[in-house]
Design an enzyme around this catalytic site. Sequence first.
Site, PDB file in Angstrom:
ATOM      1  N   GLU A 237     110.578 -46.963 -87.107  1.00 25.58           N
ATOM      2  CA  GLU A 237     110.674 -46.127 -85.497  1.00 25.58           C
ATOM      3  C   GLU A 237     109.281 -45.654 -85.579  1.00 25.58           C
ATOM      4  O   GLU A 237     109.045 -44.714 -86.193  1.00 25.58           O
ATOM      5  CB  GLU A 237     111.698 -45.173 -85.696  1.00 25.58           C
ATOM      6  N   CYS A 271     108.202 -38.720 -80.130  1.00 27.92           N
ATOM      7  CA  CYS A 271     107.854 -40.348 -80.138  1.00 27.92           C
ATOM      8  C   CYS A 271     108.134 -40.779 -78.692  1.00 27.92           C
ATOM      9  O   CYS A 271     107.388 -41.514 -78.130  1.00 27.92           O
ATOM     10  CB  CYS A 271     108.655 -41.129 -81.199  1.00 27.92           C
TER      11      CYS A 271
HETATM   12  P1  NAD Z   1     102.674 -41.022 -90.700  1.00 20.66           P
HETATM   13  O1  NAD Z   1     102.961 -42.472 -90.189  1.00 20.66           O
HETATM   14  O2  NAD Z   1     101.418 -40.615 -90.845  1.00 20.66           O
HETATM   15  O3  NAD Z   1     103.731 -40.518 -91.647  1.00 20.66           O
HETATM   16  C1  NAD Z   1     104.987 -40.564 -91.554  1.00 20.66           C
HETATM   17  C2  NAD Z   1     105.687 -40.527 -92.907  1.00 20.66           C
HETATM   18  O4  NAD Z   1     105.292 -41.627 -93.623  1.00 20.66           O
HETATM   19  C3  NAD Z   1     105.294 -39.302 -93.813  1.00 20.66           C
HETATM   20  O5  NAD Z   1     106.294 -38.962 -94.471  1.00 20.66           O
HETATM   21  C4  NAD Z   1     103.941 -39.979 -94.554  1.00 20.66           C
HETATM   22  O6  NAD Z   1     103.731 -39.144 -95.683  1.00 20.66           O
HETATM   23  C5  NAD Z   1     104.492 -41.335 -94.845  1.00 20.66           C
HETATM   24  N1  NAD Z   1     103.568 -42.207 -95.150  1.00 20.66           N
HETATM   25  C6  NAD Z   1     102.367 -42.323 -94.628  1.00 20.66           C
HETATM   26  N2  NAD Z   1     101.787 -43.679 -94.728  1.00 20.66           N
HETATM   27  C7  NAD Z   1     102.472 -44.250 -95.547  1.00 20.66           C
HETATM   28  C8  NAD Z   1     102.619 -45.486 -96.186  1.00 20.66           C
HETATM   29  N3  NAD Z   1     101.710 -46.261 -96.222  1.00 20.66           N
HETATM   30  N4  NAD Z   1     103.656 -46.053 -96.820  1.00 20.66           N
HETATM   31  C9  NAD Z   1     104.876 -45.216 -96.851  1.00 20.66           C
HETATM   32  N5  NAD Z   1     104.850 -43.779 -96.458  1.00 20.66           N
HETATM   33  C10 NAD Z   1     103.692 -43.500 -95.742  1.00 20.66           C
HETATM   34  O7  NAD Z   1     103.179 -40.119 -89.082  1.00 20.66           O
HETATM   35  P2  NAD Z   1     103.082 -38.816 -88.672  1.00 20.66           P
HETATM   36  O8  NAD Z   1     101.761 -38.534 -88.184  1.00 20.66           O
HETATM   37  O9  NAD Z   1     103.963 -37.957 -89.631  1.00 20.66           O
HETATM   38  O10 NAD Z   1     104.154 -38.986 -87.229  1.00 20.66           O
HETATM   39  C11 NAD Z   1     103.518 -39.020 -86.031  1.00 20.66           C
HETATM   40  C12 NAD Z   1     103.842 -40.492 -85.596  1.00 20.66           C
HETATM   41  O11 NAD Z   1     105.467 -41.038 -85.875  1.00 20.66           O
HETATM   42  C13 NAD Z   1     103.782 -40.963 -84.136  1.00 20.66           C
HETATM   43  O12 NAD Z   1     103.026 -42.108 -84.066  1.00 20.66           O
HETATM   44  C14 NAD Z   1     105.058 -40.787 -83.571  1.00 20.66           C
HETATM   45  O13 NAD Z   1     105.338 -41.534 -82.279  1.00 20.66           O
HETATM   46  C15 NAD Z   1     105.861 -41.396 -84.546  1.00 20.66           C
HETATM   47  N6  NAD Z   1     107.346 -40.963 -84.375  1.00 20.66           N
HETATM   48  C16 NAD Z   1     108.287 -41.941 -84.031  1.00 20.66           C
HETATM   49  C17 NAD Z   1     109.664 -41.891 -83.865  1.00 20.66           C
HETATM   50  C18 NAD Z   1     110.623 -42.800 -83.390  1.00 20.66           C
HETATM   51  O14 NAD Z   1     111.795 -42.530 -83.538  1.00 20.66           O
HETATM   52  N7  NAD Z   1     110.086 -44.069 -82.707  1.00 20.66           N
HETATM   53  C19 NAD Z   1     110.062 -40.464 -84.159  1.00 20.66           C
HETATM   54  C20 NAD Z   1     109.125 -39.422 -84.399  1.00 20.66           C
HETATM   55  C21 NAD Z   1     107.927 -39.864 -84.705  1.00 20.66           C
END
Ligand code: NAD
Length: 470
Positions: A237, A271
């Site tokens: 997501e 999101c």
């Molecule tokens: P992020 O991708 O930086 O981090 C999300 C999670 O993934 C964190 O727990 C982080 O530690 C982990 N992570 C980061 N890099 C990783 C990797 N290479 N492998 C595995 N895990 C990793 O995102 P964020 O800044 O925390 O959140 C914001 C983003 O999330 C926005 O783009 C938003 O649109 C998206 N989002 C999407 C939804 C949806 O349902 N589509 C819902 C909420 C947020």
Amino acid sequence: MKMLISGILMESAETFPVINPANEEIIASAPQCSRGMLDDAFSAAETAFESWSRDIHVRRDVLTACAAAMRDNADELARLVTQEQGKPLAKAQREIGGAARWFEYTAELDLPVEPITVPGQRRAEIHRRPLGVVAAIIPWNYPIMTAAWKIAPALLAGNTVVLKPSPYTPLATLRLGEILRPHIPEGVLNIVSGGDDLGVWMTAHKTPRKIAFTGSTDAGKSVAAAAANDLKRVTLELGGNDPAIVLADADPKTVANGIFTAAFENSGQVCVAIKRVYLPDNLYQPVLDEMTALANNVKLGDGLNEDVDMGPVNNRAQFERVLELIEDSRQRGGAVIAGGKRKGDTGYFIEPTIITDLADDARLVAEEQFGPALPILRYSDIDDALARANAGHFGLAGSVWGADGDSAAEVAGKLNCGTAWVNQHLAITPQAPIAGRKWSGVGIENGPLGLLQYTDLQIVEVPETQAATA
Ligand code: NAD
């Protein structure tokens, strides 16, 4: 705060600080999960799987008990969410209530056995079997809600879980583990905390059969690549750049209210927030005026204060990114109609910002801002508006606003996105699936279809030659 591993609350040798975005002070330290502890968590989840996967009735009761425990501890959890995430307390309360509702709804779902007709077979059925251990990785915008969206369906389907919150918001999720611990058998739910590295270790680990990931598109692509190596199942997501198109017959005041709320909810860090608005020539000024008035009326401040409408942006990196997008818009000739700057000099506060006169390739229009800065664009022809709304890599959600719901729905159906709302946006429910298109995701979350993503099919066939014994 402690991690939950194999039913035991665990500290770790190393910790990392968690910052309150409203004052930039350290609220608490969170445990930094080591590789050895992660191995222990996956091994506990693997051991717990066999008995947990046996009886859906037990699993329903556990989910229901978890929902009650969340409701009983809602005040404490909400306060933690506000302190580490930034949203106003009343909205954090709603997040906890919503997460409990997701558990209750999911507890009532079924894993249907579907009969099919196959020549030569007396019985042919499609069963849904759990996958095994699920690695769940979540972001910082709705820590408890996004955790619930993964924990509840994964567990109901018979899987066990190792979940990692964002390093920016680990506290409420760790506390959730402590609260749920008495209600969940040992090893069935494990909660570990750490940075992005820990997420990378989880996706590379041999034990999980599925990665359920919510976060940015860039990280999602890395997760998909890591999962491919072991053919782990994935649900991704990811980001969005949701357009809202207003039709020429809309009521300006009504649509301005609806659009403003859905664009600036959680300081734009949703999101499926509205991230671009397309206004027709005849309504351009009236809707813009209404939205500007709304932006100028917002009470921005520490979410723990009662009269606050909007809190800070969650973290320094995101704060700097949103300010950079505003500055970039100015340099490209954008007109800042409301807001446009930081508020105060402590805390990651950005005024609700509305910017006009941007070209479609301006960064604020083309990229996901994930913050309180909204571009307003103008159109003369609805087909042109649709083409511009559908341009780009994202396809999460979108909305169309007009006086006649059915005509608006016809236009909405032409949006290239997973959810197309009419005269509303952000209307998320446990029943309706979310399925992002293009770079917004892979797979489905929520509703009965979301539950099935935590299963594999098994086809059971008994030939006609095999007479029934009873
Ligand atoms: P992020 O991708 O930086 O981090 C999300 C999670 O993934 C964190 O727990 C982080 O530690 C982990 N992570 C980061 N890099 C990783 C990797 N290479 N492998 C595995 N895990 C990793 O995102 P964020 O800044 O925390 O959140 C914001 C983003 O999330 C926005 O783009 C938003 O649109 C998206 N989002 C999407 C939804 C949806 O349902 N589509 C819902 C909420 C947020």
